[in-house]
Every structure is written in structure tokens, then in C-alpha cells.
Design a protein around this motif. Structure first.
Motif, mmCIF file in Angstrom:
data_model
loop_
_atom_site.group_PDB
_atom_site.id
_atom_site.type_symbol
_atom_site.label_atom_id
_atom_site.label_comp_id
_atom_site.label_asym_id
_atom_site.label_seq_id
_atom_site.Cartn_x
_atom_site.Cartn_y
_atom_site.Cartn_z
ATOM 1 N N ARG A 78 0.882 -1.243 0.103
ATOM 2 C CA ARG A 78 0.022 0.035 0.059
ATOM 3 C C ARG A 78 0.937 1.198 0.040
ATOM 4 O O ARG A 78 0.712 2.155 -0.891
ATOM 5 C CB ARG A 78 -0.939 -0.075 1.355
ATOM 6 C CG ARG A 78 -2.051 -0.859 0.976
ATOM 7 C CD ARG A 78 -3.063 -0.979 2.175
ATOM 8 N NE ARG A 78 -3.882 0.469 2.321
ATOM 9 C CZ ARG A 78 -5.194 0.150 1.941
ATOM 10 N NH1 ARG A 78 -5.661 -0.780 1.540
ATOM 11 N NH2 ARG A 78 -5.903 1.455 2.186
ATOM 12 N N GLN A 105 2.260 1.997 -3.456
ATOM 13 C CA GLN A 105 1.276 2.065 -4.393
ATOM 14 C C GLN A 105 0.826 3.553 -4.092
ATOM 15 O O GLN A 105 0.477 4.278 -4.942
ATOM 16 C CB GLN A 105 -0.075 1.398 -4.287
ATOM 17 C CG GLN A 105 0.477 -0.092 -4.732
ATOM 18 C CD GLN A 105 -0.544 -1.087 -4.459
ATOM 19 O OE1 GLN A 105 -1.601 -0.789 -3.883
ATOM 20 N NE2 GLN A 105 -0.392 -2.243 -4.936
ATOM 21 N N LEU A 107 -5.165 5.104 0.062
ATOM 22 C CA LEU A 107 -4.110 4.088 0.272
ATOM 23 C C LEU A 107 -3.208 4.470 1.621
ATOM 24 O O LEU A 107 -2.962 3.615 2.265
ATOM 25 C CB LEU A 107 -3.303 3.895 -0.709
ATOM 26 C CG LEU A 107 -3.676 3.266 -2.171
ATOM 27 C CD1 LEU A 107 -2.677 3.495 -3.246
ATOM 28 C CD2 LEU A 107 -3.960 1.558 -1.592
#
Length: 107
Positions: A35, A38, A78
Motif C-alpha cells: 500500500r 502504491q 491508500l
């Protein structure tokens, strides 16, 4: 006399297309599987697209602007800054990438 198309002349892509394609490619290469990676890639893509949209006009500019906002939202989700499923944003991103490809040619 029938004009013969020159192989040296290529269609000019709308402003912002090349830069956006580069930003999207970089996102795919840098997103990773965690996460945090990303989120970092989404944030960088948002920044790249915000500078790219300045060179774009019309529907191409609007599509790039939407993509920038979606990558910002993806980063927020995120990192936990906002609640919501990141996959919902990814669906919107994929839809706008398809539109971008239609407008600018494949990337």
C-alpha cells in the motif's frame, strides 16, 4: 497527380499525451505490491499529471485532469487520509485511461 503521403510525417498527438503516457508508465513500474509503495507512486503520478495538464486542451485536458484527481484520491485512500475502497478509484482510473488511449493513441 495524386499526392503521396510522406513516411516522414506523422500525426501530431494532442498536447499532454506524451507526458501523460510517461507518467502512467512510471506509475505501473513504480507502484509495487505494498500500500505504501502504491500510495507513493499514486502521489507522484498526481504531481506529474498536474504539471502535464497545463499543456493539454479540450477533452484531452479534461481527461488528464480527471486522472490527476483520481490518482490523488487513490493516494488518499491508500494512506488512510480518506475512507473508501481504493479499488473503486482504480476502476475509475482504468476507465479514464481507456478514454485517454482513445484520444491520444495507445500507450
Amino acid at each position: 497527380m495524386v499526392p503521396v503521403p510522406s513516411p516522414l510525417l506523422s500525426a501530431v498527438r494532442p498536447g499532454g499525451c506524451d507526458e501523460t503516457a510517461t507518467a502512467l508508465t512510471a506509475y505501473r513500474q513504480n507502484a509495487g505490491t505494498t500500500r505504501s509503495s502504491q500510495a507513493a507512486a499514486a502521489h507522484q503520478t498526481y504531481l506529474d499529471l498536474m504539471s502535464t495538464v497545463l499543456d493539454a486542451q479540450g477533452v484531452v485536458g479534461a481527461t488528464i485532469s480527471r486522472l490527476a484527481a483520481e490518482f490523488q484520491e487513490l493516494n488518499f485512500r491508500l494512506t488512510g487520509m480518506t475512507s473508501g475502497d481504493p479499488n473503486q478509484v482504480i476502476t475509475d482510473i482504468n476507465t479514464d485511461i481507456a478514454e485517454f488511449k482513445r484520444l491520444c493513441g495507445s500507450i
